[in-house]
Design a protein around this motif. Structure first.
Motif, mmCIF file in Angstrom:
data_model
loop_
_atom_site.group_PDB
_atom_site.id
_atom_site.type_symbol
_atom_site.label_atom_id
_atom_site.label_comp_id
_atom_site.label_asym_id
_atom_site.label_seq_id
_atom_site.Cartn_x
_atom_site.Cartn_y
_atom_site.Cartn_z
ATOM 1 N N LYS A 176 -5.914 2.209 1.205
ATOM 2 C CA LYS A 176 -5.566 3.569 1.616
ATOM 3 C C LYS A 176 -5.518 3.715 3.132
ATOM 4 O O LYS A 176 -4.689 4.453 3.669
ATOM 5 N N ASN A 198 3.350 2.354 -1.934
ATOM 6 C CA ASN A 198 2.610 3.555 -2.341
ATOM 7 C C ASN A 198 1.983 3.357 -3.716
ATOM 8 O O ASN A 198 0.831 3.737 -3.950
ATOM 9 N N GLY A 201 -1.107 1.528 -3.607
ATOM 10 C CA GLY A 201 -2.233 2.193 -2.970
ATOM 11 C C GLY A 201 -2.146 2.310 -1.460
ATOM 12 O O GLY A 201 -3.026 2.891 -0.834
ATOM 13 N N GLN A 203 -0.827 3.915 1.835
ATOM 14 C CA GLN A 203 -0.301 5.230 2.169
ATOM 15 C C GLN A 203 0.170 5.339 3.622
ATOM 16 O O GLN A 203 1.062 6.132 3.923
#
Length: 282
Positions: A176, A198, A201, A203
């Motif tokens: 993340k 995405n 995971g 971002q």
């Protein structure tokens, strides 16, 4: 016949050779390294209910190859589709990732040797994710549009090519908060990369359309980056040079770089699916 040659880019120069051809009175180009041969039109066997871009199949030295009409691929009006192959037109035998296809063009013009900074990216005003244009080469008399042939093939058959559905989101670590910078000139592949990362995971993604813009971002010490993903063929600065400059920069040389490319491994005899890979690390 164009003999297979070592890529000019891979020889250490920020240059490439493109072959210029005409379709419907417009000038287009592609990397010479992908063109294996130019031949006069061959007899074509039509395929019932085939995609309208596909004229049919033909046989070349024992190989059965699909023939794709660039004229049909590049016109927006389906009423303008044609299956006429004139005697003075040409077939470009092209190899993408060890898979050969034939593109039918109206006329082959000449070969140009260019530096990557001579290829301008298309303006957002007239270019979008559905466009086949990757770049523009300005000539004295006309402009040469560099085409996204991978997108043309994927539009014909979405199952041929890079598929995000084949990836597993099982990468370990703090995904993340990982900061990833991606240099990729193809809008289609940028979209696929974004959705795939995405899904896995990740971002914090930042995309650039060429290596020069990406490197300018990396040149700032304030921009923290955990990973760089780059295509090889891009305008202004290619992926080889981007990787070279990163590894020569004392502030960035420890940053991992993934060079993004396709390698074709063939069709599985059990699943009947194509197997693809598109990365190598540096």
């Amino acid at each position: 016949m164009i003999s297979e040659r070592q890529s000019v880019v891979e020889s250490g120069m920020n240059e490439l050779e493109i072959i210029e051809f005409k379709v419907n009175n417009q000038h287009y180009g592609m990397n010479v390294y992908k063109v294996k041969e130019i031949v006069a039109p061959l007899a074509i066997t039509p395929i019932p209910h085939a995609h309208p871009f596909i004229l049919g199949i033909t046989q070349l030295r024992g190989e059965v190859l699909p023939v794709i009409s660039l004229r049909n691929a590049l016109v927006s009006n389906q009423d303008s589709y044609t299956h006429i192959v004139k005697d003075d037109s040409s077939f470009l035998i092209v190899e993408f990732n060890k898979q050969k296809v034939i593109f039918h063009v109206d006329e082959v013009r000449q070969i140009h040797r260019l530096s990557w900074d001579q290829i301008d990216k298309p303006d957002d005003i007239y270019n979008n994710e559905n466009s086949y244009t990757l770049g523009v080469v300005k000539q004295s008399e006309n402009m040469i549009l560099m085409l996204d042939f991978e997108k043309i093939l994927t539009d014909i058959n979405p199952n041929i090519g890079f598929s995000k559905d084949d990836l597993k989101a099982d990468i370990a670590g703090d995904k993340k908060n990982a900061r990833i910078v991606i240099a990729e000139d193809s809008p289609m592949l940028r979209s696929i990369l974004k959705e795939t990362l995405n899904k896995a995971g990740f971002q914090q993604l930042l995309f650039f359309e060429n290596g020069e813009e990406c490197y300018n971002h990396l040149a700032s010490e304030e921009n923290k980056v955990d990973l760089v993903i780059t295509d090889i063929e891009m305008p202004l600065m290619n992926g080889h040079f981007l990787t070279k400059y990163i590894k020569q920069d004392s502030k960035r040389q420890s940053t991992p770089v993934v060079i993004f490319f396709i390698a074709y491994y063939g069709r599985s005899s059990t699943s009947g699916k194509e197997s693809w890979c598109r990365c190598t690390s540096k």
